[in-house]
Design an enzyme around this catalytic site. Structure first.
Site, PDB file in Angstrom:
ATOM      1  N   HIS A 238       0.845  -1.189   0.000  1.00 31.98           N
ATOM      2  CA  HIS A 238       0.000   0.000   0.000  1.00 31.98           C
ATOM      3  C   HIS A 238       0.887   1.248   0.000  1.00 31.98           C
ATOM      4  O   HIS A 238       2.090   1.166   0.263  1.00 31.98           O
ATOM      5  CB  HIS A 238      -0.923  -0.001   1.233  1.00 31.98           C
ATOM      6  CG  HIS A 238      -1.947  -1.099   1.204  1.00 31.98           C
ATOM      7  ND1 HIS A 238      -2.879  -1.281   2.189  1.00 31.98           N
ATOM      8  CD2 HIS A 238      -2.189  -2.083   0.275  1.00 31.98           C
ATOM      9  CE1 HIS A 238      -3.647  -2.333   1.891  1.00 31.98           C
ATOM     10  NE2 HIS A 238      -3.241  -2.829   0.742  1.00 31.98           N
TER      11      HIS A 238
ATOM     12  N   GLU B 172       1.346   3.800   1.974  1.00 33.80           N
ATOM     13  CA  GLU B 172       2.098   4.184   3.171  1.00 33.80           C
ATOM     14  C   GLU B 172       3.395   3.389   3.278  1.00 33.80           C
ATOM     15  O   GLU B 172       4.459   3.931   3.585  1.00 33.80           O
ATOM     16  CB  GLU B 172       1.271   3.929   4.449  1.00 33.80           C
ATOM     17  CG  GLU B 172      -0.069   4.652   4.499  1.00 33.80           C
ATOM     18  CD  GLU B 172      -1.215   3.834   3.915  1.00 33.80           C
ATOM     19  OE1 GLU B 172      -0.995   3.186   2.860  1.00 33.80           O
ATOM     20  OE2 GLU B 172      -2.305   3.836   4.482  1.00 33.80           O
TER      21      GLU B 172
ATOM     22  N   CYS C  99      -5.208   1.155   6.372  1.00 32.66           N
ATOM     23  CA  CYS C  99      -5.944  -0.068   6.712  1.00 32.66           C
ATOM     24  C   CYS C  99      -5.495  -0.560   8.078  1.00 32.66           C
ATOM     25  O   CYS C  99      -4.374  -0.300   8.528  1.00 32.66           O
ATOM     26  CB  CYS C  99      -5.743  -1.140   5.641  1.00 32.66           C
ATOM     27  SG  CYS C  99      -4.067  -1.766   5.531  1.00 32.66           S
TER      28      CYS C  99
ATOM     29  N   CYS D 258      -1.474  -1.244   7.611  1.00 34.51           N
ATOM     30  CA  CYS D 258      -0.646  -0.044   7.504  1.00 34.51           C
ATOM     31  C   CYS D 258      -0.641   0.757   8.795  1.00 34.51           C
ATOM     32  O   CYS D 258       0.310   1.495   9.075  1.00 34.51           O
ATOM     33  CB  CYS D 258      -1.146   0.840   6.369  1.00 34.51           C
ATOM     34  SG  CYS D 258      -0.879   0.112   4.745  1.00 34.51           S
TER      35      CYS D 258
END
Lengths: 446, 446
Positions: free
Chosen positions: A97, A99, A123, A132
């Site tokens: 993702h 991040e 998430c 994350c």
């Protein structure tokens, strides 16, 4: 540092409008760098507010358009002393993702007192990637500004709450509608648990999708076509009817883009009667050069019985044999016994054959764009099976009759008075833009 | 103080686009004070630039909308020490221009070092009023900022040149397209020496102007209708076909406006076959209450021969007699022998009868807006007799056939391929706005 916001009961509004310059394809000047009269949604000479950095984060999120599907294409920026020290955008399905990408190679010292901007809340659950939200723990980050709430019920409001619990979470919904629009297939899928269906067409001022002579010409101008190609790249699949294929022999690929991910969508052709099998040699030649060109995956949606007839025919031609054995072409149909309307039939076909489609696409099918002709589009409108319409209107008249919406389909709308239609069909113009000489309307449901 | 500008060879571009918030009806938030997301065309927190004052002058020019016809509706502000010390807007035909109004009761001492803003350059010729350029002589004015060049060849560039010769003239074309649009009938009349013709209609996304059941309902929403009434006030006359009259019995007056000048336009009805004479009692009653209501002037355009037949009929009814003798209703027709197409016939009628029309209107007829039905609009489009189209599109479908453009007229467009139509008809979307749920396009010729 704790922000006092209520994260409970925040409904994701289904009806919204976008700021000037934004469409469901993102920030338009990203596609058209020379676009005149479109300024950023804020005064960028006033330095470096949260709004400024969120806008930059939005632009970051546009980098992996379509690559991240079916995940949202999220952007993340890490800012320190008014400089971007790291950035990230969601990778392809199953990979990192935004991040996690931004945090790679960033030291604890770098993060100290930095500001992190994310278009969507982090998430909080273990999926194909670890949550994350864990990334932010035990760091000396100054603040994390989140631009939009995640519609996924497993995550929604919990990502931002976990940041607030760490004392660093903030929200700024300055661009939340635009973030929602940019990731609209993801939002609809999360909220309605269904395939996302976009309709796209170009028409003259008097509603003709082509001229009556069937002489093929573009109705829309160059900028509109560039935007349409960008949408092709953004959606997982595109579909046209066999009538359009045998009239226009469209390539159905992605051209005219500066920002190309080389990610052609799956080509789908609605051909219930299997007309593809009875093409003459001239048509076969054009098809092989254009619509059926090598290297691209094609799915034909056909009627079960008609398909069986072709497959079992003893007088099968070489062309038919090649089609059936070409491992880039798949024929699918609906095995159920119910008599279905056109759009319904197509959707059932796609649902029944999702493993074949996954195999062709390399990931689950989240979104499809129906591009024509007018009969296929009319079916989806009449059966109310769509989530967005991208309508390009070119400023001239054609005066024809053959290629208007609803001109050759069962006219269920004729049973309604205007008042009833207005009440039945609650549509909303969510975005509008002038693209070259054309007007683009993007219409969603209320 | 002399500004070094070239005033030679400045062509008035026929193709232009308006800034967001502007339409051919002016600055939209003037009509819709609660309109969201429309900001002034400049940052008004940055204090008092020439652009700021020109924008204020533009708003001033909107005050006498339609009252000034056939003169342009010009605004003038006199500013001193960042305060407006006087303002003016063009008065009715034959009366004072904006500058003269603003200069009344202003002393030489007041004018000293003041800044004067005018949307259009001052006139330099003796007309029904003395030349405004004289006003600026022998005053101690600091500067005069002009927003747009006058299209009138007798004035064009000479007004600004006279100011430059006085050492006080400046131009600032920041809003020149918007000023041109606001006074578009005047500009077209000056440049083409013709009656200005606007077409206006509302349609569904699939191009229906009404539903097939003929059950009368508004297609467009409240804001669109308010804007349409504002246009009715702005133009000198409005016209509909008798079919629309006998179906809808429209009042054809001005309603729903905050800024009302009580200046109803002349009502014109195109009724070549004289259907008005053969109305039944129910229709007569509705007509008298609505379209033919007392206190408003009505002009019927009829065929010469059919009109004579009615007038000379011995079995004339009281209703027919009243119509013929009602001094608020005038019947006009074209006396020439040529067989003309619809739009051409109407234009010749108006030209031939301009003294009767002047008598009804109280000033020369400069502009007319054709409001429907679809047959009448189609004629004007096909015969290429129009200067602007105001098209409202409501976000729903109707699916009908009867009320589409070109659906019941000679289909001359069918002879063209798309390519030819695109080349023949060079239209341009000059303004666009979302009005409530609807999309407004304003399309001019290139």
């Amino acid at each position: 540092m704790l922000t006092n916001i209520s994260t409970k009961g925040r409904q994701l509004k289904m009806s919204f409008s976008l700021k000037k310059g934004f469409t469901f394809g993102g920030w338009l000047p990203h596609l058209f760098p020379n676009m005149e009269n479109i300024y950023p949604p804020l005064d960028t000479t006033i330095s470096h507010s949260d709004e400024y950095w969120l806008f930059r984060t939005f632009l970051e999120s546009m980098k992996n358009a379509s690559i991240s599907n079916p995940n949202p294409s999220v952007g993340c920026l890490i800012v320190k002393n008014n400089n971007i020290i790291s950035s990230g955008c969601t990778e392809s399905w199953g990979n990192r993702h935004a991040e996690r990408v931004a945090f790679q190679n960033i030291s604890a010292e770098d993060l100290k007192n930095s500001s992190v901007y994310i278009t969507l809340e982090p998430c909080t659950h273990q999926g194909r990637q670890p949550p994350c939200s864990e990334l932010f723990k035990n760091k000396d980050i100054g603040k994390v500004v989140v631009g939009c709430i995640d519609p996924n019920p497993v995550v929604s409001n919990q990502g931002i709450q976990s940041l607030i619990n760490l004392g660093i979470g903030q929200t700024n919904f300055f661009l939340s509608n635009e973030i929602k629009a940019w990731n609209y297939p993801f939002f609809i899928q999360q909220q309605k648990n269904k395939l996302f269906i976009a309709l796209k067409w170009a028409q003259s001022l008097d509603g003709c999708l082509a001229d009556d002579n069937d002489g093929w010409q573009w109705i829309s101008g160059e900028q509109s076509r560039t935007y349409a190609h960008w949408l092709r790249q953004k959606y997982d699949a595109i579909m046209v009817g066999i009538g359009t294929v045998l009239n226009d022999f469209p390539s159905l690929d992605i051209r005219n883009l500066n920002h190309i991910n080389q990610r052609n969508p799956l080509k789908m052709i609605y051909d219930p009667e299997g007309k593809i099998f009875s093409c003459n040699e001239e048509q076969q030649k054009k098809l092989l050069q254009k619509t059926l060109q090598k290297g691209s995956h094609k799915i034909f949606i056909v009627d079960k019985n008609i398909f069986e007839k072709f497959r079992n025919s003893k007088q099968i031609s070489i062309w038919q044999k090649n089609l059936l054995e070409n491992n880039e072409i798949e024929f699918i149909n609906y095995q159920g016994e119910n008599k279905l309307n056109t759009a319904e039939y197509i959707i059932e076909c796609l649902n029944e054959n999702n493993s074949k489609i996954l195999n062709f696409l390399g990931r689950p099918l989240q979104s499809i764009m129906i591009e024509g002709g007018h009969r296929l589009l009319s079916s989806f409108i009449q059966e109310n099976h769509f989530d967005i319409m991208h309508i390009f209107t070119a400023p001239f008249f054609l005066g024809g009759e053959k290629h208007k919406l609803f001109s050759k389909v069962k006219r269920s709308y004729q049973d309604y008075s205007i008042k009833e239609v207005k009440n039945e069909t609650r549509y909303h113009i969510a975005a509008q833009a002038l693209l070259g000489e054309d007007n683009l309307l993007e219409i969603i449901k209320k």
